[in-house]
Design a protein around this motif. Structure first.
Motif, short mmCIF file in Angstrom:
data_model
loop_
_atom_site.label_atom_id
_atom_site.label_comp_id
_atom_site.label_asym_id
_atom_site.label_seq_id
_atom_site.Cartn_x
_atom_site.Cartn_y
_atom_site.Cartn_z
N TYR A 1 69.73 77.23 21.71
CA TYR A 1 68.26 77.59 21.25
C TYR A 1 68.12 76.99 19.84
O TYR A 1 69.06 76.83 18.90
N ARG A 2 67.09 76.08 20.01
CA ARG A 2 66.39 75.50 18.70
C ARG A 2 64.91 75.87 18.55
O ARG A 2 64.19 75.97 19.62
N SER A 3 64.39 76.17 17.40
CA SER A 3 63.25 76.36 17.49
C SER A 3 62.22 75.16 17.86
O SER A 3 62.48 74.03 17.43
N GLY B 1 70.68 68.42 15.67
CA GLY B 1 71.38 69.57 15.84
C GLY B 1 71.50 70.00 17.50
O GLY B 1 70.61 69.26 18.29
N GLY C 1 75.62 76.14 16.59
CA GLY C 1 76.31 76.48 15.51
C GLY C 1 76.26 77.72 15.41
O GLY C 1 77.52 78.45 15.06
N PHE D 1 70.82 84.67 5.41
CA PHE D 1 71.88 85.16 6.27
C PHE D 1 73.01 85.91 5.41
O PHE D 1 73.28 85.41 4.50
N ILE E 1 67.85 82.79 18.00
CA ILE E 1 68.60 81.73 17.39
C ILE E 1 70.16 81.90 17.44
O ILE E 1 71.00 80.85 17.65
N GLY F 1 62.08 78.37 7.05
CA GLY F 1 62.12 79.85 7.73
C GLY F 1 61.93 79.84 9.37
O GLY F 1 61.83 78.76 9.81
N LYS G 1 70.28 71.78 6.06
CA LYS G 1 69.41 71.03 7.07
C LYS G 1 67.74 71.61 6.89
O LYS G 1 66.88 70.65 7.23
N SER H 1 64.95 81.56 4.40
CA SER H 1 65.86 82.64 5.37
C SER H 1 67.01 83.19 4.32
O SER H 1 67.47 82.25 3.70
N ASP I 1 68.31 80.51 1.61
CA ASP I 1 67.37 79.25 1.14
C ASP I 1 65.97 79.35 1.20
O ASP I 1 65.24 80.38 1.42
P1 ADP Z 1 71.57 73.64 15.35
O1 ADP Z 1 71.23 73.97 13.67
O2 ADP Z 1 72.31 72.81 15.62
O3 ADP Z 1 70.24 73.46 15.96
P2 ADP Z 1 72.13 76.49 15.11
O4 ADP Z 1 72.73 77.17 16.25
O5 ADP Z 1 72.82 76.24 13.74
O6 ADP Z 1 72.01 75.16 15.81
O7 ADP Z 1 70.83 77.02 14.78
C1 ADP Z 1 69.82 77.56 15.91
C2 ADP Z 1 68.43 77.47 15.51
O8 ADP Z 1 68.26 78.35 14.51
C3 ADP Z 1 68.14 75.93 14.76
O9 ADP Z 1 67.94 75.00 15.48
C4 ADP Z 1 67.01 76.67 13.77
O10 ADP Z 1 65.65 76.67 14.59
C5 ADP Z 1 67.15 78.05 13.46
N1 ADP Z 1 68.00 78.19 12.26
C6 ADP Z 1 68.92 78.23 11.91
N2 ADP Z 1 69.48 78.52 10.56
C7 ADP Z 1 68.08 78.24 9.88
C8 ADP Z 1 67.55 78.28 8.46
N3 ADP Z 1 68.63 78.29 7.66
N4 ADP Z 1 66.40 78.11 8.39
C9 ADP Z 1 65.46 77.90 9.58
N5 ADP Z 1 65.97 78.07 10.74
C10 ADP Z 1 67.04 77.98 10.95
#
Ligand code: ADP
Length: 444
Positions: free
Chosen positions: A391-393, A403, A407, A434, A386, A377, A348, A432, A373
């Motif tokens: 929380y969403r950026s 989203g 998750g 994980f 996160i 970032g 995504k 990023s 990925d």
């Molecule tokens: P969602 O993806 O539904 O927004 P998540 O809890 O999975 O909720 O993720 C929270 C937030 O973390 C995302 O909204 C995003 O801002 C950040 N995030 C998670 N995974 C990544 C990633 N692989 N690359 C960049 N940002 C990420």
């Protein structure tokens, strides 16, 4: 207090008599040694021996309250005896102390025996020390002691009462604050710790920090409900909009009908997905989340997910660098759900053409899954938040990438339930990674 008073009196009496009897013993030893060295003379034996009579001459030691009897051990000849009223054996009160009932007044007698040798004959001296004088001394001292004791008790009670009054006023102030506490003033009301005594202060500080924790938890619950409602509002509004469209035009315009139905279906799916996540979190919070743990090879699970991702994310390059067999003991479905979150996010948040690497390694029995990925970032602030619910950026919100921000919090709960840990590395605009570790110790 009364018990302590009585105990104190007895201790004092023992101490008092103890000193006196010690003096008596010393005097007895002196007398015996005087006879042995000839400093004191033995007079003619008293007759008849069976019925000792009171000797008229003065007790050579002239100690008030001291009477004695000198007997030659072999012949039992009595040489001296001024003991007028011998003490019966059965009147023993304590070690060496006897009780003698007299005509006018009763007395306490301390009995002691010494030996001396004179002209190759052994003699015994039986000493009777009348402690009545000492007892009298105590009698004189007793009222004074009781008065002093009562004074001390009065001072202690008075001091205690003042202390109690202070203590109770602090306790009742705390009780009234506690009575006023409700969820509405939880943020403003705290127990006053100023001026309270140290033990109460500690208690008040502990209660205040407990209230802080309750407030934090209550606020996060409130926030959760408000965020969940907010997230549900959008799909409901979309469904309502399309339902209205269908109502007005759907029957006449076939393209409107198809568009509306597919939009309603997709929003309903979105809602179902969100509700599933909310239910998962709620089950976790209520501690009713059940894990069905079994032993399985994690490599096979990751491999399947890599295949699925390749089929779905056709505009991304999906690499599976290392896939090693590693047995884990856990809930297969939940672990799959957690790993799926990291892979779905990687897809995504990585633009078309980007690449995603997925690996599963066996590191000395530990299962280490890495999802990396080359996507958008994250900033420092994002990395700190996160795993917070909803929380969403700012970046993904502005870009309108779909989203709900649930998750990662769900994935984290699952990994923690398997005593695992998650490490995140990210560089804003670069990508990023994980890294999930499931430790070996939890496997069997
Ligand atoms: P969602 O993806 O539904 O927004 P998540 O809890 O999975 O909720 O993720 C929270 C937030 O973390 C995302 O909204 C995003 O801002 C950040 N995030 C998670 N995974 C990544 C990633 N692989 N690359 C960049 N940002 C990420």
């Amino acid at each position: 207090m009364l018990i302590f008073g009585v105990l104190f009196f007895f201790l004092f009496a023992f101490y008092f008599f103890g000193i006196e009897t010690n003096n008596f013993i010393k005097l007895s030893q002196e007398i015996a040694s005087d006879y042995e060295t000839g400093s004191s003379q033995l007079h003619e034996p008293l007759f008849p021996i069976e019925k000792p009579m009171f000797v008229s001459y003065m007790n050579p030691y002239n100690k008030q309250g001291l009477t004695m009897k000198i007997v030659e051990d072999v012949s039992r000849t009595v040489y001296y005896n001024d003991i007028v009223f011998p003490v019966p054996d059965n009147k023993k009160l304590l070690n060496h102390i006897f009780y003698r009932r007299g005509n006018e007044e009763n007395s306490l007698i301390y009995l002691h025996q010494e030996h001396f040798i004179l002209n190759n004959k052994t003699y015994s001296i039986y000493f009777n020390f009348d402690l009545t004088e000492d007892r009298m001394g105590i009698k004189v001292l007793l009222p004074g002691m009781i008065a002093i004791y009562l004074l001390v008790v009065a001072v202690i009670i008075n001091g205690g009462r003042k202390g109690d009054a202070k203590l109770f006023s602090s306790v009742s102030a705390m009780a009234s604050t506690a009575n006023r506490l409700t969820v509405n003033n939880l943020h403003s009301e705290r127990l006053n710790v100023e001026g309270t005594k140290s033990e109460l202060k500690d208690l008040a500080i502990t209660i205040n920090s407990m209230l802080d924790r309750i407030e934090t938890s209550y606020e996060s619950q409130k926030q959760f409900v408000s965020d969940a409602s907010h997230e549900l509002r959008t799909p409901i509004a979309v469904i309502q909009g399309y339902a209205g469209l269908l109502n007005r035009w759907g029957t006449k315009d076939e393209s409107v009908m198809h568009e509306s139905i597919s939009a309603i279906q997709s929003e309903a799916k979105e809602m179902q997905d969100l509700v599933e996540k909310l239910l998962f979190l709620s089950r976790h919070d209520k501690k009713t989340l059940k894990l069905n743990k079994t032993k399985f090879n994690m490599c096979e699970v990751v491999e399947d997910m890599v295949k699925e991702t390749r089929m779905v994310a056709i505009r991304h390059t999906i690499n599976s660098t290392k896939l090693e067999d590693v047995m884990v003991y856990g809930d297969k479905q939940s672990l799959k759900q957690a790993v799926r979150v990291f892979i779905d996010n990687a897809v995504k948040y990585t633009k078309d053409g980007g690449s995603i690497s997925i690996s599963c390694e066996n590191q000395n029995g530990d299962c280490v899954i890495t999802v990396q990925d080359t996507g958008i970032g994250m900033t420092r602030k994002d990395l700190d938040n996160i795993f917070e619910r909803f929380y969403r950026s700012d970046h993904v919100r502005n870009e309108k990438i779909g989203g709900h921000g649930l998750g990662l919090s769900i994935a984290k709960l699952i990994i923690i339930k398997h005593t695992g840990r998650i490490k995140v590395r990210s560089q804003y605009t670069k990508g990023s990674s994980f890294i999930i570790t499931l430790p070996k110790r939890d496997l069997y």
